[in-house]
Design a protein around this motif. Sequence first.
Motif, PDB file in Angstrom:
ATOM      1  N   TYR A  40       0.839  -1.194   0.000  1.00 36.94           N
ATOM      2  CA  TYR A  40       0.000   0.000   0.000  1.00 36.94           C
ATOM      3  C   TYR A  40       0.872   1.241   0.000  1.00 36.94           C
ATOM      4  O   TYR A  40       2.078   1.172   0.218  1.00 36.94           O
ATOM      5  CB  TYR A  40      -0.958   0.020   1.187  1.00 36.94           C
ATOM      6  CG  TYR A  40      -0.322   0.100   2.553  1.00 36.94           C
ATOM      7  CD1 TYR A  40      -0.144   1.330   3.195  1.00 36.94           C
ATOM      8  CD2 TYR A  40       0.087  -1.038   3.229  1.00 36.94           C
ATOM      9  CE1 TYR A  40       0.430   1.414   4.448  1.00 36.94           C
ATOM     10  CE2 TYR A  40       0.655  -0.970   4.486  1.00 36.94           C
ATOM     11  CZ  TYR A  40       0.823   0.262   5.092  1.00 36.94           C
ATOM     12  OH  TYR A  40       1.400   0.347   6.342  1.00 36.94           O
ATOM     13  N   SER A  48       4.415  10.761   0.114  1.00 33.30           N
ATOM     14  CA  SER A  48       3.789   9.443   0.010  1.00 33.30           C
ATOM     15  C   SER A  48       4.811   8.406   0.447  1.00 33.30           C
ATOM     16  O   SER A  48       5.975   8.476   0.061  1.00 33.30           O
ATOM     17  CB  SER A  48       3.359   9.145  -1.434  1.00 33.30           C
ATOM     18  OG  SER A  48       2.375  10.034  -1.863  1.00 33.30           O
ATOM     19  N   LEU A  64      -0.356  12.201  -2.543  1.00 29.60           N
ATOM     20  CA  LEU A  64      -0.975  10.932  -2.895  1.00 29.60           C
ATOM     21  C   LEU A  64      -1.721  11.002  -4.231  1.00 29.60           C
ATOM     22  O   LEU A  64      -1.764  10.017  -4.967  1.00 29.60           O
ATOM     23  CB  LEU A  64      -1.915  10.475  -1.774  1.00 29.60           C
ATOM     24  CG  LEU A  64      -2.222   8.996  -1.706  1.00 29.60           C
ATOM     25  CD1 LEU A  64      -0.957   8.168  -1.554  1.00 29.60           C
ATOM     26  CD2 LEU A  64      -3.170   8.694  -0.565  1.00 29.60           C
ATOM     27  N   GLU A  68      -1.036   8.364  -7.082  1.00 24.84           N
ATOM     28  CA  GLU A  68      -2.141   7.532  -7.565  1.00 24.84           C
ATOM     29  C   GLU A  68      -2.143   7.440  -9.094  1.00 24.84           C
ATOM     30  O   GLU A  68      -2.406   6.380  -9.661  1.00 24.84           O
ATOM     31  CB  GLU A  68      -3.467   8.101  -7.081  1.00 24.84           C
ATOM     32  CG  GLU A  68      -4.689   7.310  -7.491  1.00 24.84           C
ATOM     33  CD  GLU A  68      -5.971   7.895  -6.949  1.00 24.84           C
ATOM     34  OE1 GLU A  68      -6.968   7.146  -6.919  1.00 24.84           O
ATOM     35  OE2 GLU A  68      -6.005   9.082  -6.559  1.00 24.84           O
ATOM     36  N   ARG A  78      -7.787   3.379  -4.489  1.00 27.62           N
ATOM     37  CA  ARG A  78      -7.748   4.348  -3.396  1.00 27.62           C
ATOM     38  C   ARG A  78      -8.955   4.087  -2.518  1.00 27.62           C
ATOM     39  O   ARG A  78     -10.085   3.990  -3.000  1.00 27.62           O
ATOM     40  CB  ARG A  78      -7.775   5.771  -3.947  1.00 27.62           C
ATOM     41  CG  ARG A  78      -7.542   6.798  -2.864  1.00 27.62           C
ATOM     42  CD  ARG A  78      -6.921   8.015  -3.424  1.00 27.62           C
ATOM     43  NE  ARG A  78      -6.603   8.977  -2.382  1.00 27.62           N
ATOM     44  CZ  ARG A  78      -6.104  10.155  -2.637  1.00 27.62           C
ATOM     45  NH1 ARG A  78      -5.873  10.525  -3.878  1.00 27.62           N
ATOM     46  NH2 ARG A  78      -5.819  10.979  -1.661  1.00 27.62           N
ATOM     47  N   GLN A  81      -8.598   9.143   1.762  1.00 30.63           N
ATOM     48  CA  GLN A  81      -7.774  10.264   1.314  1.00 30.63           C
ATOM     49  C   GLN A  81      -6.305  10.061   1.637  1.00 30.63           C
ATOM     50  O   GLN A  81      -5.437  10.704   1.059  1.00 30.63           O
ATOM     51  CB  GLN A  81      -8.266  11.578   1.902  1.00 30.63           C
ATOM     52  CG  GLN A  81      -8.080  11.705   3.401  1.00 30.63           C
ATOM     53  CD  GLN A  81      -8.652  13.007   3.944  1.00 30.63           C
ATOM     54  OE1 GLN A  81      -9.525  13.596   3.343  1.00 30.63           O
ATOM     55  NE2 GLN A  81      -8.148  13.431   5.074  1.00 30.63           N
ATOM     56  N   ILE A  84      -3.788   4.278  -0.595  1.00 27.86           N
ATOM     57  CA  ILE A  84      -3.994   3.536  -1.835  1.00 27.86           C
ATOM     58  C   ILE A  84      -3.525   2.116  -1.539  1.00 27.86           C
ATOM     59  O   ILE A  84      -2.407   1.917  -1.062  1.00 27.86           O
ATOM     60  CB  ILE A  84      -3.159   4.108  -2.997  1.00 27.86           C
ATOM     61  CG1 ILE A  84      -3.534   5.559  -3.279  1.00 27.86           C
ATOM     62  CG2 ILE A  84      -3.328   3.245  -4.249  1.00 27.86           C
ATOM     63  CD1 ILE A  84      -2.588   6.252  -4.250  1.00 27.86           C
ATOM     64  N   TYR A 111     -15.072   6.575  -1.411  1.00 30.32           N
ATOM     65  CA  TYR A 111     -14.307   5.539  -2.110  1.00 30.32           C
ATOM     66  C   TYR A 111     -14.960   4.158  -2.041  1.00 30.32           C
ATOM     67  O   TYR A 111     -14.462   3.211  -2.636  1.00 30.32           O
ATOM     68  CB  TYR A 111     -12.894   5.457  -1.525  1.00 30.32           C
ATOM     69  CG  TYR A 111     -12.154   6.764  -1.592  1.00 30.32           C
ATOM     70  CD1 TYR A 111     -11.533   7.181  -2.763  1.00 30.32           C
ATOM     71  CD2 TYR A 111     -12.100   7.599  -0.480  1.00 30.32           C
ATOM     72  CE1 TYR A 111     -10.861   8.397  -2.827  1.00 30.32           C
ATOM     73  CE2 TYR A 111     -11.431   8.811  -0.534  1.00 30.32           C
ATOM     74  CZ  TYR A 111     -10.819   9.203  -1.710  1.00 30.32           C
ATOM     75  OH  TYR A 111     -10.168  10.405  -1.770  1.00 30.32           O
TER      76      TYR A 111
END
Length: 133
Positions: A40, A48, A64, A68, A78, A81, A84, A111
């Motif tokens: 992840y 990130s 991020l 992404e 994702r 917030q 991912i 999401y």
Amino acid sequence: MENKKTGTKTSSNEPRYGGEHVFIWGEGYCKRALYADILYVQGSGSYSTFHFTDGTQIIVSYCLAITERSLPESSFVRVHQSFILNWHFIDTLVGNSVKIGSEWFPVGRAYQKRLQGTLHFSEISRKTRKTES
């Protein structure tokens, strides 16, 4: 590099599993990371952090949202917030949380539909069978 048994030349820089990788810039170096090795990615402000299956981490200076865009939707989703996930490692979904290994991750309301569309749910009926006496 030459294979002494076959006499063929190979490059030690070839990816192990084809082109399924991304190059990640760490502090003063660039590392090729296989998508299959990324568990992840956690975002924090303009940074990130990539978390790998071997327990290592690499922090990059990208938010991020930018990170992404560099990851394929076929492997990553994702869920929050700040997270991912490589959905191939998700093993449990409970309410608004998912689990990879021993770690739980929140699933943001925005999401949830994307996550449910990504995961493969079986068509097994939840009806209980009547037993004959």
